[in-house]
Write a protein that holds these residues in place. Structure first.
Motif, PDB file in Angstrom:
ATOM      1  N   ALA A  51      36.341  57.993  25.234  1.00 39.00           N
ATOM      2  CA  ALA A  51      35.823  58.208  26.591  1.00 39.00           C
ATOM      3  C   ALA A  51      35.962  56.936  27.424  1.00 39.00           C
ATOM      4  CB  ALA A  51      34.363  58.646  26.525  1.00 39.00           C
ATOM      5  N   GLY A  52      35.680  55.790  26.826  1.00 39.57           N
ATOM      6  CA  GLY A  52      35.813  54.528  27.545  1.00 39.57           C
ATOM      7  C   GLY A  52      37.242  54.252  27.973  1.00 39.57           C
ATOM      8  N   LEU A  53      38.198  54.560  27.109  1.00 43.60           N
ATOM      9  CA  LEU A  53      39.596  54.364  27.476  1.00 43.60           C
ATOM     10  C   LEU A  53      40.027  55.304  28.597  1.00 43.60           C
ATOM     11  CD1 LEU A  53      41.276  53.822  23.996  1.00 43.60           C
ATOM     12  CD2 LEU A  53      40.945  52.150  25.815  1.00 43.60           C
ATOM     13  N   PHE A  57      41.301  53.988  32.364  1.00 39.37           N
ATOM     14  CA  PHE A  57      42.590  54.245  32.994  1.00 39.37           C
ATOM     15  C   PHE A  57      42.507  55.221  34.163  1.00 39.37           C
ATOM     16  CE2 PHE A  57      44.129  52.789  28.780  1.00 39.37           C
ATOM     17  CZ  PHE A  57      44.869  51.701  29.238  1.00 39.37           C
ATOM     18  N   LYS A  58      41.470  56.043  34.232  1.00 38.24           N
ATOM     19  CA  LYS A  58      41.404  57.064  35.279  1.00 38.24           C
ATOM     20  C   LYS A  58      40.407  56.760  36.389  1.00 38.24           C
ATOM     21  CE  LYS A  58      44.204  60.010  33.266  1.00 38.24           C
ATOM     22  NZ  LYS A  58      45.453  60.431  33.830  1.00 38.24           N
ATOM     23  N   VAL A  59      39.275  56.126  36.070  1.00 34.80           N
ATOM     24  CA  VAL A  59      38.203  56.019  37.057  1.00 34.80           C
ATOM     25  C   VAL A  59      37.935  54.572  37.452  1.00 34.80           C
ATOM     26  CG1 VAL A  59      35.806  56.623  37.569  1.00 34.80           C
ATOM     27  CG2 VAL A  59      37.159  58.119  36.111  1.00 34.80           C
ATOM     28  N   ASP A  60      37.214  53.852  36.592  1.00 36.00           N
ATOM     29  CA  ASP A  60      36.734  52.536  36.987  1.00 36.00           C
ATOM     30  C   ASP A  60      36.686  51.608  35.773  1.00 36.00           C
ATOM     31  OD1 ASP A  60      35.609  50.487  38.462  1.00 36.00           O
ATOM     32  OD2 ASP A  60      33.572  51.283  38.330  1.00 36.00           O
ATOM     33  N   HIS A  61      37.144  50.390  35.991  1.00 30.56           N
ATOM     34  CA  HIS A  61      37.153  49.417  34.902  1.00 30.56           C
ATOM     35  C   HIS A  61      35.743  48.943  34.546  1.00 30.56           C
ATOM     36  CE1 HIS A  61      41.477  49.106  34.873  1.00 30.56           C
ATOM     37  NE2 HIS A  61      41.481  48.948  36.191  1.00 30.56           N
ATOM     38  N   GLU A  62      34.892  48.784  35.532  1.00 29.09           N
ATOM     39  CA  GLU A  62      33.535  48.265  35.294  1.00 29.09           C
ATOM     40  C   GLU A  62      32.705  49.248  34.472  1.00 29.09           C
ATOM     41  OE1 GLU A  62      30.913  45.183  35.434  1.00 29.09           O
ATOM     42  OE2 GLU A  62      32.905  45.214  36.321  1.00 29.09           O
ATOM     43  N   VAL A  63      32.759  50.511  34.818  1.00 25.86           N
ATOM     44  CA  VAL A  63      32.015  51.534  34.070  1.00 25.86           C
ATOM     45  C   VAL A  63      32.567  51.647  32.652  1.00 25.86           C
ATOM     46  CG1 VAL A  63      31.459  53.997  33.975  1.00 25.86           C
ATOM     47  CG2 VAL A  63      31.459  52.804  36.174  1.00 25.86           C
ATOM     48  N   ALA A  64      33.877  51.542  32.510  1.00 26.18           N
ATOM     49  CA  ALA A  64      34.502  51.643  31.185  1.00 26.18           C
ATOM     50  C   ALA A  64      34.037  50.520  30.271  1.00 26.18           C
ATOM     51  CB  ALA A  64      36.020  51.626  31.324  1.00 26.18           C
ATOM     52  N   LYS A  65      33.850  49.328  30.826  1.00 29.54           N
ATOM     53  CA  LYS A  65      33.355  48.216  30.011  1.00 29.54           C
ATOM     54  C   LYS A  65      32.006  48.548  29.388  1.00 29.54           C
ATOM     55  CE  LYS A  65      33.865  44.710  32.867  1.00 29.54           C
ATOM     56  NZ  LYS A  65      33.744  43.362  33.441  1.00 29.54           N
TER      57      LYS A  65
END
Length: 86
Positions: A51-53, A57-65
């Motif tokens: 889900a983080g990956l 790649f699709k939404v936001d780098h900050e939220v993915a972190k």
């Protein structure tokens, strides 16, 4: 010369016959009490990592972190259970 080679081969075959064979396809032999818990922690980690990956790649780098860091917490808990054999 051929007899010495044959003798060496025979000794090697005997040594290998006495050794128990292990194979990667053998059933998993984990007798710890936390096996099911560790399995679920690994599943949560894998789902969180995927889900983080996707979010990365699709939404936001900050939220993915934050998603990836939170999924790592589950992996570290599983690692601690495995290392200390709790």
């Amino acid at each position: 010369m051929a007899t010495q080679q044959e003798e060496t081969n025979k000794q090697l075959e005997e040594a290998m016959a006495n050794r128990p064979r292990r194979h990667n396809l053998e059933p998993f032999r984990d007798s710890s009490k936390t096996r099911v818990l560790r399995m679920w922690l690994n599943i949560i980690f894998l789902v969180g990592a995927i889900a983080g990956l996707i979010v990365y790649f699709k939404v936001d780098h900050e939220v993915a972190k934050y998603i990836l860091i939170s999924s790592l917490v589950f992996k570290f808990v599983e690692l601690i259970l495995r290392i200390f054999k709790i």
